[in-house]
Design a protein around this motif. Structure first.
Motif, PDB file in Angstrom:
ATOM      1  N   UNK A   1      -2.351 -16.184 -12.727  1.00  0.00           N
ATOM      2  CA  UNK A   1      -2.511 -17.616 -12.426  1.00  0.00           C
ATOM      3  C   UNK A   1      -1.846 -18.040 -11.132  1.00  0.00           C
ATOM      4  N   UNK A   2      -1.940 -17.185 -10.130  1.00  0.00           N
ATOM      5  CA  UNK A   2      -1.464 -17.584  -8.813  1.00  0.00           C
ATOM      6  C   UNK A   2      -2.675 -17.980  -7.980  1.00  0.00           C
ATOM      7  N   UNK A   3      -2.443 -18.795  -6.945  1.00  0.00           N
ATOM      8  CA  UNK A   3      -3.611 -19.365  -6.266  1.00  0.00           C
ATOM      9  C   UNK A   3      -3.747 -18.932  -4.804  1.00  0.00           C
ATOM     10  N   UNK A   4      -2.836 -18.049  -4.339  1.00  0.00           N
ATOM     11  CA  UNK A   4      -2.898 -17.690  -2.917  1.00  0.00           C
ATOM     12  C   UNK A   4      -2.442 -16.256  -2.691  1.00  0.00           C
ATOM     13  N   UNK A   5      -3.131 -15.576  -1.761  1.00  0.00           N
ATOM     14  CA  UNK A   5      -2.700 -14.250  -1.314  1.00  0.00           C
ATOM     15  C   UNK A   5      -2.413 -14.321   0.178  1.00  0.00           C
ATOM     16  N   UNK A   6      -1.259 -13.777   0.580  1.00  0.00           N
ATOM     17  CA  UNK A   6      -0.879 -13.728   1.995  1.00  0.00           C
ATOM     18  C   UNK A   6      -0.973 -12.284   2.484  1.00  0.00           C
ATOM     19  N   UNK A   7      -1.813 -12.035   3.465  1.00  0.00           N
ATOM     20  CA  UNK A   7      -1.909 -10.700   4.060  1.00  0.00           C
ATOM     21  C   UNK A   7      -0.937 -10.613   5.230  1.00  0.00           C
ATOM     22  N   UNK A   8      -0.225  -9.484   5.335  1.00  0.00           N
ATOM     23  CA  UNK A   8       0.785  -9.330   6.393  1.00  0.00           C
ATOM     24  C   UNK A   8       0.462  -8.085   7.226  1.00  0.00           C
ATOM     25  N   UNK A   9       0.484  -8.258   8.554  1.00  0.00           N
ATOM     26  CA  UNK A   9       0.066  -7.175   9.462  1.00  0.00           C
ATOM     27  C   UNK A   9       0.644  -7.433  10.852  1.00  0.00           C
TER      28      UNK A   9
ATOM     29  N   UNK B   1       0.862  -1.180   0.000  1.00  0.00           N
ATOM     30  CA  UNK B   1       0.000   0.000   0.000  1.00  0.00           C
ATOM     31  C   UNK B   1       0.901   1.232   0.000  1.00  0.00           C
ATOM     32  N   UNK B   2       0.618   2.169  -0.885  1.00  0.00           N
ATOM     33  CA  UNK B   2       1.571   3.240  -1.180  1.00  0.00           C
ATOM     34  C   UNK B   2       1.128   4.625  -0.713  1.00  0.00           C
ATOM     35  N   UNK B   3      -0.066   4.749  -0.130  1.00  0.00           N
ATOM     36  CA  UNK B   3      -0.596   6.111   0.101  1.00  0.00           C
ATOM     37  C   UNK B   3      -0.790   6.473   1.567  1.00  0.00           C
ATOM     38  N   UNK B   4      -0.782   5.474   2.470  1.00  0.00           N
ATOM     39  CA  UNK B   4      -1.069   5.838   3.871  1.00  0.00           C
ATOM     40  C   UNK B   4      -0.147   5.080   4.816  1.00  0.00           C
ATOM     41  N   UNK B   5      -0.672   4.577   5.926  1.00  0.00           N
ATOM     42  CA  UNK B   5       0.175   3.875   6.885  1.00  0.00           C
ATOM     43  C   UNK B   5       1.149   4.814   7.569  1.00  0.00           C
TER      44      UNK B   5
ATOM     45  N   UNK C   1      -7.392   0.097   2.310  1.00  0.00           N
ATOM     46  CA  UNK C   1      -7.043  -1.305   2.574  1.00  0.00           C
ATOM     47  C   UNK C   1      -7.762  -2.205   1.581  1.00  0.00           C
ATOM     48  N   UNK C   2      -9.066  -1.985   1.421  1.00  0.00           N
ATOM     49  CA  UNK C   2      -9.825  -2.829   0.487  1.00  0.00           C
ATOM     50  C   UNK C   2      -9.311  -2.671  -0.939  1.00  0.00           C
ATOM     51  N   UNK C   3      -8.950  -1.446  -1.307  1.00  0.00           N
ATOM     52  CA  UNK C   3      -8.467  -1.203  -2.673  1.00  0.00           C
ATOM     53  C   UNK C   3      -7.166  -1.980  -2.938  1.00  0.00           C
ATOM     54  N   UNK C   4      -6.227  -1.918  -1.997  1.00  0.00           N
ATOM     55  CA  UNK C   4      -4.940  -2.592  -2.229  1.00  0.00           C
ATOM     56  C   UNK C   4      -5.110  -4.116  -2.153  1.00  0.00           C
ATOM     57  N   UNK C   5      -5.965  -4.573  -1.253  1.00  0.00           N
ATOM     58  CA  UNK C   5      -6.170  -6.025  -1.123  1.00  0.00           C
ATOM     59  C   UNK C   5      -6.882  -6.561  -2.366  1.00  0.00           C
ATOM     60  N   UNK C   6      -7.864  -5.816  -2.833  1.00  0.00           N
ATOM     61  CA  UNK C   6      -8.555  -6.236  -4.052  1.00  0.00           C
ATOM     62  C   UNK C   6      -7.583  -6.264  -5.231  1.00  0.00           C
ATOM     63  N   UNK C   7      -6.689  -5.261  -5.286  1.00  0.00           N
ATOM     64  CA  UNK C   7      -5.682  -5.255  -6.352  1.00  0.00           C
ATOM     65  C   UNK C   7      -4.836  -6.526  -6.287  1.00  0.00           C
ATOM     66  N   UNK C   8      -4.455  -6.928  -5.068  1.00  0.00           N
ATOM     67  CA  UNK C   8      -3.615  -8.124  -4.889  1.00  0.00           C
ATOM     68  C   UNK C   8      -4.350  -9.384  -5.361  1.00  0.00           C
ATOM     69  N   UNK C   9      -5.634  -9.476  -5.042  1.00  0.00           N
ATOM     70  CA  UNK C   9      -6.401 -10.657  -5.479  1.00  0.00           C
ATOM     71  C   UNK C   9      -6.567 -10.667  -7.001  1.00  0.00           C
TER      72      UNK C   9
ATOM     73  N   UNK D   1     -12.639  -9.978   4.146  1.00  0.00           N
ATOM     74  CA  UNK D   1     -13.842  -9.508   3.455  1.00  0.00           C
ATOM     75  C   UNK D   1     -13.637  -9.577   1.936  1.00  0.00           C
ATOM     76  N   UNK D   2     -12.499  -9.063   1.481  1.00  0.00           N
ATOM     77  CA  UNK D   2     -12.207  -9.107   0.044  1.00  0.00           C
ATOM     78  C   UNK D   2     -12.034 -10.556  -0.417  1.00  0.00           C
ATOM     79  N   UNK D   3     -11.342 -11.351   0.410  1.00  0.00           N
ATOM     80  CA  UNK D   3     -11.069 -12.753   0.034  1.00  0.00           C
ATOM     81  C   UNK D   3     -12.358 -13.522  -0.221  1.00  0.00           C
ATOM     82  N   UNK D   4     -13.416 -13.168   0.497  1.00  0.00           N
ATOM     83  CA  UNK D   4     -14.680 -13.902   0.343  1.00  0.00           C
ATOM     84  C   UNK D   4     -15.278 -13.707  -1.054  1.00  0.00           C
ATOM     85  N   UNK D   5     -14.788 -12.692  -1.776  1.00  0.00           N
ATOM     86  CA  UNK D   5     -15.281 -12.465  -3.146  1.00  0.00           C
ATOM     87  C   UNK D   5     -14.459 -13.235  -4.185  1.00  0.00           C
ATOM     88  N   UNK D   6     -13.401 -13.916  -3.738  1.00  0.00           N
ATOM     89  CA  UNK D   6     -12.522 -14.642  -4.675  1.00  0.00           C
ATOM     90  C   UNK D   6     -12.462 -16.120  -4.292  1.00  0.00           C
TER      91      UNK D   6
END
Ligand code: NAI
Ligand code: MG
Length: 328
Positions: free
Chosen positions: A158-166, A114-118, A143-151, A184-189
């Protein structure tokens, strides 16, 4: 015809940019209109500003932007460009190439930062004589925007997994929110698996089992640190490209700086810049050309006949560039 803003910058930024433009021009079936713009230390001493308004305007109105490297003005130039162009996602691939200093073979994952906050809103206050306070902002929307981008990125590549780090066990409100957004985002994928780790554990897993990662998504400061750890895994600044992605445009740059110690000698490794150009092609949905360009880089590395000194060779930047061009 793609409109590309070209900001070579200072030192080896100019040298590796020339390399990247040379190979882009050699690609068949794709046309670019390159428009040059100034930024950086030299620009500051010449014009009184490190990042002229014309450069920002040009970048805003282009399909994509190629950025070399600047020197001491980096914070005023690249950090500001990311803000002005609203480049919310920072992409740092961790990929091992043959005949480099990679610590592991066969790594190929993406860190999405994520490039804009934190932490990097850099809202610091003097507190008492004893210390100071830094504010860290995490919002649901970013958060949702960057996570959705990752998914999306995982799905498109063609990747099958996203790892969230916090660090949601300690930073319960801010990182708690980030973790919640992840699931929340993961439930859409349905087609992509999700997992999450604390950042400290992740720092260890990157060393003990880096092969297990496919796409990592995280907040600004953690992403900055982990992506440099990723760079260490695959060896050498001369090999590491990056992308900064926004809704309207994208900016692609090598991770390295202007390298004053080798600038002007014509020996900078052009691969990081050329691979950044390949990331730009993917961003423009020119996947075939992107693939051609990265395959040409791999071929030159495999042959190991034409490599710059940082990779143990004796070739110049332009000799390597010619080799990539011939491999295309
Ligand atoms: P640097 O990345 O310029 O150089 C670090 C070391 O890696 C040097 O020994 C350099 O020779 C080597 N190196 C870097 N890229 C290389 C390449 N393509 N081929 C072969 N060797 C390479 O970082 P440093 O020395 O910390 O900073 C130098 C200047 O660059 C500073 O003024 C800094 O502010 C600026 N900088 C700019 C960045 C940007 O424009 N995005 C990023 C990082 C630093
Ligand atoms: Mg960094």
């Amino acid at each position: 015809m793609y409109e590309i803003a070209v900001i070579p910058g200072d030192g080896i930024g100019k040298e590796v940019m020339e390399a990247a433009l040379t190979v882009l021009k050699a690609l068949p079936d794709i046309e670019f209109n390159f428009t040059f713009a100034e930024a950086g230390d030299e620009c500051l001493s010449k014009t009184g500003t490190a990042l002229p308004d014309e450069t920002i305007e040009l970048a805003k109105n282009s399909d994509a932007c190629l950025f070399g490297a600047v020197g001491e003005t980096a914070a005023d130039v690249i950090v500001r460009l990311r803000q002005e162009l609203r480049l919310f996602a920072n992409l740092r691939p961790v990929k091992s190439y043959p005949n480099t200093n990679a610590l592991f073979d066969g790594l190929d994952f993406m860190i999405v930062r994520e490039n804009t906050e934190g932490m990097y809103i850099a809202k610091e206050e003097e507190y008492t004589e004893e210390g100071a306070v830094a504010k860290r902002i995490i919002t649901k929307s970013a958060s949702e925007r960057i996570i959705d981008y990752a998914f999306q990125y995982a799905r498109n590549t063609n990747r099958s997994k996203v790892t969230g780090v916090h660090k949601a066990n300690v930073l319960k409100k801010t990182d708690g929110l980030f973790k919640e957004a992840l699931y929340e985002v993961a439930s859409r994928y349905d087609d992509i698996d999700v997992e999450d780790f604390y950042v400290d554990a992740t720092a260890m897993y990157l060393i003990t089992r880096p092969q297990s990662f496919e796409v990592i998504v995280t907040t600004n400061l953690f992403g900055d640190i982990l992506s440099d750890e990723g760079a260490g895994l695959v060896g050498g600044l001369g090999m590491i490209p990056s992308g900064n992605i926004g809704e309207d445009t994208g900016l692609f740059e090598p991770v390295h700086g202007s390298a004053p110690d080798i600038a002007g000698q014509g020996i900078a490794n052009p691969f990081a810049m050329i691979l950044s150009a390949a990331m730009m092609l993917d961003f423009l949905h020119e996947h075939e050309s992107a693939q051609k360009l990265s395959s040409a880089v791999v071929k030159v590395l495999e042959e190991a006949k034409t490599l710059t000194p940082d990779l143990g060779g004796e070739a110049s930047t332009m000799e390597v560039t010619e080799a990539v061009k011939n491999a295309l």
